[in-house]
Design an enzyme around this catalytic site. Structure first.
Site, PDB file in Angstrom:
ATOM      1  N   ASN A 103       0.835  -1.195   0.000  1.00 14.65           N
ATOM      2  CA  ASN A 103       0.000   0.000   0.000  1.00 14.65           C
ATOM      3  C   ASN A 103       0.872   1.248   0.000  1.00 14.65           C
ATOM      4  O   ASN A 103       2.008   1.233   0.473  1.00 14.65           O
ATOM      5  CB  ASN A 103      -0.925  -0.002   1.225  1.00 14.65           C
ATOM      6  CG  ASN A 103      -1.885  -1.183   1.184  1.00 14.65           C
ATOM      7  OD1 ASN A 103      -2.173  -1.709   0.108  1.00 14.65           O
ATOM      8  ND2 ASN A 103      -2.329  -1.629   2.349  1.00 14.65           N
ATOM      9  N   HIS A 120       5.924  -0.460  -2.688  1.00 11.16           N
ATOM     10  CA  HIS A 120       5.405   0.253  -3.867  1.00 11.16           C
ATOM     11  C   HIS A 120       5.453   1.754  -3.695  1.00 11.16           C
ATOM     12  O   HIS A 120       4.773   2.485  -4.405  1.00 11.16           O
ATOM     13  CB  HIS A 120       3.957  -0.182  -4.167  1.00 11.16           C
ATOM     14  CG  HIS A 120       3.862  -1.632  -4.510  1.00 11.16           C
ATOM     15  ND1 HIS A 120       2.665  -2.302  -4.579  1.00 11.16           N
ATOM     16  CD2 HIS A 120       4.816  -2.537  -4.797  1.00 11.16           C
ATOM     17  CE1 HIS A 120       2.902  -3.558  -4.885  1.00 11.16           C
ATOM     18  NE2 HIS A 120       4.198  -3.722  -5.022  1.00 11.16           N
TER      19      HIS A 120
HETATM   20  P1  NAD Z   1       5.531  -6.755 -12.728  1.00 11.20           P
HETATM   21  O1  NAD Z   1       5.010  -8.123 -12.989  1.00 11.20           O
HETATM   22  O2  NAD Z   1       5.827  -5.865 -13.879  1.00 11.20           O
HETATM   23  O3  NAD Z   1       6.769  -6.824 -11.772  1.00 11.20           O
HETATM   24  C1  NAD Z   1       7.049  -5.675 -10.981  1.00 11.20           C
HETATM   25  C2  NAD Z   1       8.520  -5.763 -10.734  1.00 11.20           C
HETATM   26  O4  NAD Z   1       8.748  -6.916  -9.936  1.00 11.20           O
HETATM   27  C3  NAD Z   1       9.299  -5.860 -12.033  1.00 11.20           C
HETATM   28  O5  NAD Z   1      10.408  -4.988 -11.923  1.00 11.20           O
HETATM   29  C4  NAD Z   1       9.765  -7.274 -12.055  1.00 11.20           C
HETATM   30  O6  NAD Z   1      11.109  -7.349 -12.494  1.00 11.20           O
HETATM   31  C5  NAD Z   1       9.746  -7.692 -10.589  1.00 11.20           C
HETATM   32  N1  NAD Z   1       9.329  -9.085 -10.483  1.00 11.20           N
HETATM   33  C6  NAD Z   1       8.336  -9.687 -11.165  1.00 11.20           C
HETATM   34  N2  NAD Z   1       8.236 -10.975 -10.791  1.00 11.20           N
HETATM   35  C7  NAD Z   1       9.195 -11.168  -9.844  1.00 11.20           C
HETATM   36  C8  NAD Z   1       9.586 -12.277  -9.071  1.00 11.20           C
HETATM   37  N3  NAD Z   1       8.968 -13.483  -9.179  1.00 11.20           N
HETATM   38  N4  NAD Z   1      10.590 -12.140  -8.174  1.00 11.20           N
HETATM   39  C9  NAD Z   1      11.219 -10.941  -8.072  1.00 11.20           C
HETATM   40  N5  NAD Z   1      10.900  -9.848  -8.776  1.00 11.20           N
HETATM   41  C10 NAD Z   1       9.893  -9.974  -9.657  1.00 11.20           C
HETATM   42  O7  NAD Z   1       4.493  -6.051 -11.732  1.00 11.20           O
HETATM   43  P2  NAD Z   1       3.321  -5.160 -12.223  1.00 11.20           P
HETATM   44  O8  NAD Z   1       2.053  -5.907 -12.002  1.00 11.20           O
HETATM   45  O9  NAD Z   1       3.636  -4.650 -13.578  1.00 11.20           O
HETATM   46  O10 NAD Z   1       3.364  -3.921 -11.213  1.00 11.20           O
HETATM   47  C11 NAD Z   1       4.604  -3.264 -11.006  1.00 11.20           C
HETATM   48  C12 NAD Z   1       4.584  -2.728  -9.633  1.00 11.20           C
HETATM   49  O11 NAD Z   1       3.808  -1.507  -9.577  1.00 11.20           O
HETATM   50  C13 NAD Z   1       3.916  -3.728  -8.720  1.00 11.20           C
HETATM   51  O12 NAD Z   1       4.635  -3.802  -7.548  1.00 11.20           O
HETATM   52  C14 NAD Z   1       2.554  -3.077  -8.530  1.00 11.20           C
HETATM   53  O13 NAD Z   1       2.010  -3.452  -7.317  1.00 11.20           O
HETATM   54  C15 NAD Z   1       2.947  -1.612  -8.511  1.00 11.20           C
HETATM   55  N6  NAD Z   1       1.770  -0.736  -8.667  1.00 11.20           N
HETATM   56  C16 NAD Z   1       1.611   0.290  -7.785  1.00 11.20           C
HETATM   57  C17 NAD Z   1       0.510   1.070  -7.913  1.00 11.20           C
HETATM   58  C18 NAD Z   1       0.306   2.193  -6.949  1.00 11.20           C
HETATM   59  O14 NAD Z   1      -0.565   3.013  -7.137  1.00 11.20           O
HETATM   60  N7  NAD Z   1       1.132   2.180  -5.920  1.00 11.20           N
HETATM   61  C19 NAD Z   1      -0.433   0.852  -8.908  1.00 11.20           C
HETATM   62  C20 NAD Z   1      -0.193  -0.193  -9.797  1.00 11.20           C
HETATM   63  C21 NAD Z   1       0.913  -0.998  -9.681  1.00 11.20           C
HETATM   64  N1  APR Z   2      -9.957  -7.445   4.993  1.00 12.59           N
HETATM   65  C1  APR Z   2      -9.151  -8.352   4.387  1.00 12.59           C
HETATM   66  N2  APR Z   2      -9.075  -8.504   3.043  1.00 12.59           N
HETATM   67  C2  APR Z   2      -9.835  -7.692   2.296  1.00 12.59           C
HETATM   68  C3  APR Z   2     -10.695  -6.709   2.838  1.00 12.59           C
HETATM   69  C4  APR Z   2     -10.737  -6.608   4.254  1.00 12.59           C
HETATM   70  N3  APR Z   2     -11.532  -5.728   4.870  1.00 12.59           N
HETATM   71  N4  APR Z   2     -11.331  -6.059   1.830  1.00 12.59           N
HETATM   72  C5  APR Z   2     -10.850  -6.595   0.681  1.00 12.59           C
HETATM   73  N5  APR Z   2      -9.963  -7.584   0.956  1.00 12.59           N
HETATM   74  C6  APR Z   2      -9.182  -8.388   0.011  1.00 12.59           C
HETATM   75  C7  APR Z   2      -9.853  -8.696  -1.306  1.00 12.59           C
HETATM   76  O1  APR Z   2     -10.558  -9.915  -1.197  1.00 12.59           O
HETATM   77  C8  APR Z   2      -8.631  -8.838  -2.218  1.00 12.59           C
HETATM   78  O2  APR Z   2      -8.146 -10.166  -2.200  1.00 12.59           O
HETATM   79  O3  APR Z   2      -8.074  -7.577  -0.292  1.00 12.59           O
HETATM   80  C9  APR Z   2      -7.589  -7.934  -1.564  1.00 12.59           C
HETATM   81  C10 APR Z   2      -7.353  -6.668  -2.364  1.00 12.59           C
HETATM   82  O4  APR Z   2      -6.690  -7.083  -3.541  1.00 12.59           O
HETATM   83  P1  APR Z   2      -6.258  -5.991  -4.647  1.00 12.59           P
HETATM   84  O5  APR Z   2      -7.365  -5.023  -4.846  1.00 12.59           O
HETATM   85  O6  APR Z   2      -5.707  -6.788  -5.797  1.00 12.59           O
HETATM   86  O7  APR Z   2      -5.085  -5.181  -3.949  1.00 12.59           O
HETATM   87  P2  APR Z   2      -3.583  -5.673  -3.799  1.00 12.59           P
HETATM   88  O8  APR Z   2      -3.503  -7.155  -3.651  1.00 12.59           O
HETATM   89  O9  APR Z   2      -2.989  -4.811  -2.753  1.00 12.59           O
HETATM   90  O10 APR Z   2      -2.913  -5.278  -5.206  1.00 12.59           O
HETATM   91  C11 APR Z   2      -1.476  -5.440  -5.273  1.00 12.59           C
HETATM   92  O11 APR Z   2      -1.346  -4.268  -7.348  1.00 12.59           O
HETATM   93  O12 APR Z   2      -2.558  -2.591  -8.329  1.00 12.59           O
HETATM   94  C12 APR Z   2      -1.324  -2.918  -7.785  1.00 12.59           C
HETATM   95  O13 APR Z   2       0.278  -1.673  -6.634  1.00 12.59           O
HETATM   96  C13 APR Z   2      -1.054  -2.049  -6.597  1.00 12.59           C
HETATM   97  O14 APR Z   2      -0.256  -2.602  -4.445  1.00 12.59           O
HETATM   98  C14 APR Z   2      -1.216  -2.946  -5.425  1.00 12.59           C
HETATM   99  C15 APR Z   2      -0.882  -4.296  -6.018  1.00 12.59           C
END
Ligand code: NAD
Ligand code: APR
Length: 247
Positions: A103, A120
């Site tokens: 987060n 992130h």
């Molecule tokens: P991705 O699959 O492109 O991988 C993200 C990074 O992790 C890449 O640099 C990749 O080299 C590395 N990686 C992938 N698989 C790996 C593994 N098995 N072991 C080690 N490193 C590995 O990920 P994504 O879905 O394109 O997202 C990129 C990042 O951006 C994620 O961490 C995602 O959660 C984050 N993100 C953040 C936000 C935000 O608002 N904070 C929104 C969307 C995505």
């Molecule tokens: N308590 C526990 N779990 C919950 C609750 C709650 N109150 N509400 C929702 N969930 C669960 C949902 O069932 C779901 O499995 O939280 C999870 C949220 O999943 P996502 O929306 O995919 O969020 P996240 O797993 O954090 O995504 C990973 O992807 O978009 C990128 O960078 C972004 O950090 C994010 C990453």
């Protein structure tokens, strides 16, 4: 209340090191929509996967900037929930507690957790899109995104976008915490994004107990993981009460 297996209660009481991976579900009860739930309101027609990417920022910098600004102002209005507070309180009874979060809302720190690894980034931080340096203050008026006071390149949120590498230091510290922990929790994450999604398997390989806490009983559904299905904001306080009643 949620039924916690006696074996898990014993292991938690004996635990020296606990590592906790959290995702958007951890902040859901604070009022921040998760990524894969339907986005509400103004942004419902957009999908995070379409906005949180370097390509989106290159082609529509203002739109991406404004999406993060709207999320930043939402986060500023909400508070940590009882789940965040329970994880902070856990530090009083467990020698080493490491929160590894996907987060970007900063709510774990706000609740008082002292060891938080932000995989992130954090939307309250803004950086130069060229130099990567953090910029402390910026104008939210005029042409957006604002420009770097040093090199005039566009400023961007200090959040990791899809396809971008994760910050090395937090990732390496997270890997160490996962390898060393006695119990590993994965809370509120759909486990769809790597490398965070692989931590539960690293923990298992390192002989830690793995506990999945999620409202979706299908999330991260692997045979030898404990499951506490339900909202983290309710289950975590109950878990602390049951395992450490002396608190
Ligand atoms: P991705 O699959 O492109 O991988 C993200 C990074 O992790 C890449 O640099 C990749 O080299 C590395 N990686 C992938 N698989 C790996 C593994 N098995 N072991 C080690 N490193 C590995 O990920 P994504 O879905 O394109 O997202 C990129 C990042 O951006 C994620 O961490 C995602 O959660 C984050 N993100 C953040 C936000 C935000 O608002 N904070 C929104 C969307 C995505
Ligand atoms: N308590 C526990 N779990 C919950 C609750 C709650 N109150 N509400 C929702 N969930 C669960 C949902 O069932 C779901 O499995 O939280 C999870 C949220 O999943 P996502 O929306 O995919 O969020 P996240 O797993 O954090 O995504 C990973 O992807 O978009 C990128 O960078 C972004 O950090 C994010 C990453």
């Amino acid at each position: 209340s949620c039924d916690i297996p006696q074996e898990l209660i014993e292991n938690l009481r004996a635990a020296n090191k606990i590592a906790i991976l959290t995702g958007a579900g951890m902040s859901a009860e604070s009022g921040i929509p998760t990524f894969r739930d339907a986005l509400t309101g103004l942004w419902s027609q957009y999908n995070p996967e379409d906005l949180a990417t370097p390509q989106a920022f290159e082609h529509h910098p203002r739109l991406v900037w404004e999406w993060y600004s709207s999320r930043r102002s939402l986060v500023r209005q909400v508070s940590p929930n009882q789940g965040h507070q329970a994880l902070a309180a856990m530090e009083r009874v467990v020698p080493t507690v490491t929160v590894i979060t996907q987060n970007v809302d900063g709510l774990h720190q706000k609740a008082g957790s002292s060891r938080v690894l932000e995989l992130h980034g954090n939307i309250h931080r803004v950086k130069c899109s060229q130099e990567g340096t953090i910029v402390g203050t910026w104008e939210e008026t005029g042409t957006l995104p604002p420009r770097c006071p040093h090199c005039q390149a566009l400023l961007r949120p200090d959040a990791v976008w899809f396809g971008e590498p994760l910050p090395q230091e937090p990732l390496l510290e997270a890997a160490e915490a996962v390898a060393a922990c006695d119990v590993f929790f994965s809370i509120g994450t759909s486990g769809q994004v790597y490398p965070a999604a692989s931590f539960v398997h690293f923990a298992r390989r390192s002989h830690a107990e793995v506990v999945i806490m999620n409202t979706d009983e299908k999330a991260q559904d692997f045979p030898d993981f404990h499951r506490l299905n339900g909202p983290a904001g309710q289950i975590l306080p109950e878990l602390l009460q049951t395992v450490w009643p002396q608190m």
